[in-house]
Scaffold this motif. Sequence first.
Motif, PDB file in Angstrom:
ATOM      1  N   PHE A  78     -14.295  76.338 -82.899  1.00  0.00           N
ATOM      2  CA  PHE A  78     -14.034  77.181 -84.636  1.00  0.00           C
ATOM      3  C   PHE A  78     -14.997  76.534 -85.126  1.00  0.00           C
ATOM      4  N   ASN A  79     -15.110  77.270 -86.328  1.00  0.00           N
ATOM      5  CA  ASN A  79     -16.296  77.325 -87.495  1.00  0.00           C
ATOM      6  C   ASN A  79     -15.839  75.354 -87.896  1.00  0.00           C
ATOM      7  N   GLU A  80     -16.645  74.746 -88.265  1.00  0.00           N
ATOM      8  CA  GLU A  80     -16.765  73.369 -89.220  1.00  0.00           C
ATOM      9  C   GLU A  80     -15.401  73.549 -90.152  1.00  0.00           C
ATOM     10  N   GLY A  81     -14.721  72.999 -90.410  1.00  0.00           N
ATOM     11  CA  GLY A  81     -14.251  73.030 -91.915  1.00  0.00           C
ATOM     12  C   GLY A  81     -12.541  74.146 -91.747  1.00  0.00           C
ATOM     13  N   GLU A  82     -12.071  74.606 -90.455  1.00  0.00           N
ATOM     14  CA  GLU A  82     -11.197  75.355 -90.210  1.00  0.00           C
ATOM     15  C   GLU A  82     -10.248  75.161 -89.454  1.00  0.00           C
ATOM     16  N   THR A  83     -10.582  73.690 -89.174  1.00  0.00           N
ATOM     17  CA  THR A  83      -9.524  73.747 -87.581  1.00  0.00           C
ATOM     18  C   THR A  83      -7.970  73.189 -87.908  1.00  0.00           C
ATOM     19  N   GLN A  84      -7.861  72.532 -89.860  1.00  0.00           N
ATOM     20  CA  GLN A  84      -6.549  71.783 -89.728  1.00  0.00           C
ATOM     21  C   GLN A  84      -5.569  72.873 -89.725  1.00  0.00           C
ATOM     22  N   SER A  85      -5.678  74.406 -89.698  1.00  0.00           N
ATOM     23  CA  SER A  85      -4.680  75.304 -90.104  1.00  0.00           C
ATOM     24  C   SER A  85      -4.251  75.329 -88.068  1.00  0.00           C
TER      25      SER A  85
END
Length: 384
Positions: free
Chosen positions: A59-66
Amino acid sequence: MRTNKMCAVLGNIQRYNALLPLTNERPLATLPVACKYRMLDFPLSSIVNANVNTVFMIFNEGETQSVFDHIGGGKEWNLDGIHNRFFIHLYQDFLKLKAQNLEYYNELIGYLEKSKSEYTVYMSSKMLCSIDLRAVLNIHQANQNEMTVVYKKVQPDNVCATDAVLTIEENGKISEVFSAKEKGDTEDQMNLCMDIYIVQTDWLINELKAGQREGATVDLQDFLRKKIHTVKSSIYEYTGYLSNIFDIPSYYKASMDMLNSKRFNSLMYSSQKIYTKLKNEVPTYYSETSEVNNSQFATGSIVEGKVEDSVVSRGAIIEKDTEVLHSIIMPSAEIRSGASIQFAILDKNVVVDAGVKIAGTKEEPVVIPKGTHVTNHILEGQTQ
């Protein structure tokens, strides 16, 4: 003996500006589909249905929380055990290693080696489909080639400019690979490369090692596309339901497709079970004042107004004297008394004040970003 054993890589790094603002705070992989599902559920389900027990996700950095919010520990996909596991890595970490002239594919190579799998399947989260990977593996084994490429014949409007399009000869051989932008839309149908590949794991390890020595692309999807011509490749034609998600109209159309029973059943009730995050909630409540036609609802909503040809996610509140037509309502939206919503996509936690009218078109639905409080009318395809 490793016969028939597969491991999996899920790539989720492609970004499409045409999907903004829906992907401002989430990757394409966690966009809601059919009320309670996410795009990621479909490739993950195809993988676990093929008895694959380890998954390497990028995944891209900053997009893993969801992603973590949705997957949790992986229980619903049976990926929460000692032998059944998933791993999440950041694409930007690979880029940083390459910039420092370090071996940027080593994490992936290590995963492939430890999996002890004879085969590796690569998938992206952009193609909304349910595919039997065991059938693809059978074709791969029968042809004994290094790579098997999955494709589908589609109309040009179901293709993004950056997608790969295949030219396939009568003997089933791939003679050319174009970007859709190069190919243009002069043909009635295109052979869309679905970016689903099955390869020999040992071959992939060797190619990755050689590739990083030569400075090959860090994007594994692009890496595999470029190999189609350089190795012996087989093809597998997918004939089930497919929506290619790359902009707002394609996402809207895919969501509306779920109101068509034939398309819904083709995606959801084939031989492949679709798994998603479970929530124990009360059913949706329909009051005596509600009027509902040809719509889908998840759990936990309260419906007191009119809903027609729409998809409503969990926990939405639709008050009396409201009208929701041809729209996508994401979780925890609140539509207050007298409001009118037509041809719109309301993201999570949107509040629409009483009497406010939101109206787009089928070709250009209005998109209301996450958490917006709408106090004024929004008309004619405007995006707030």
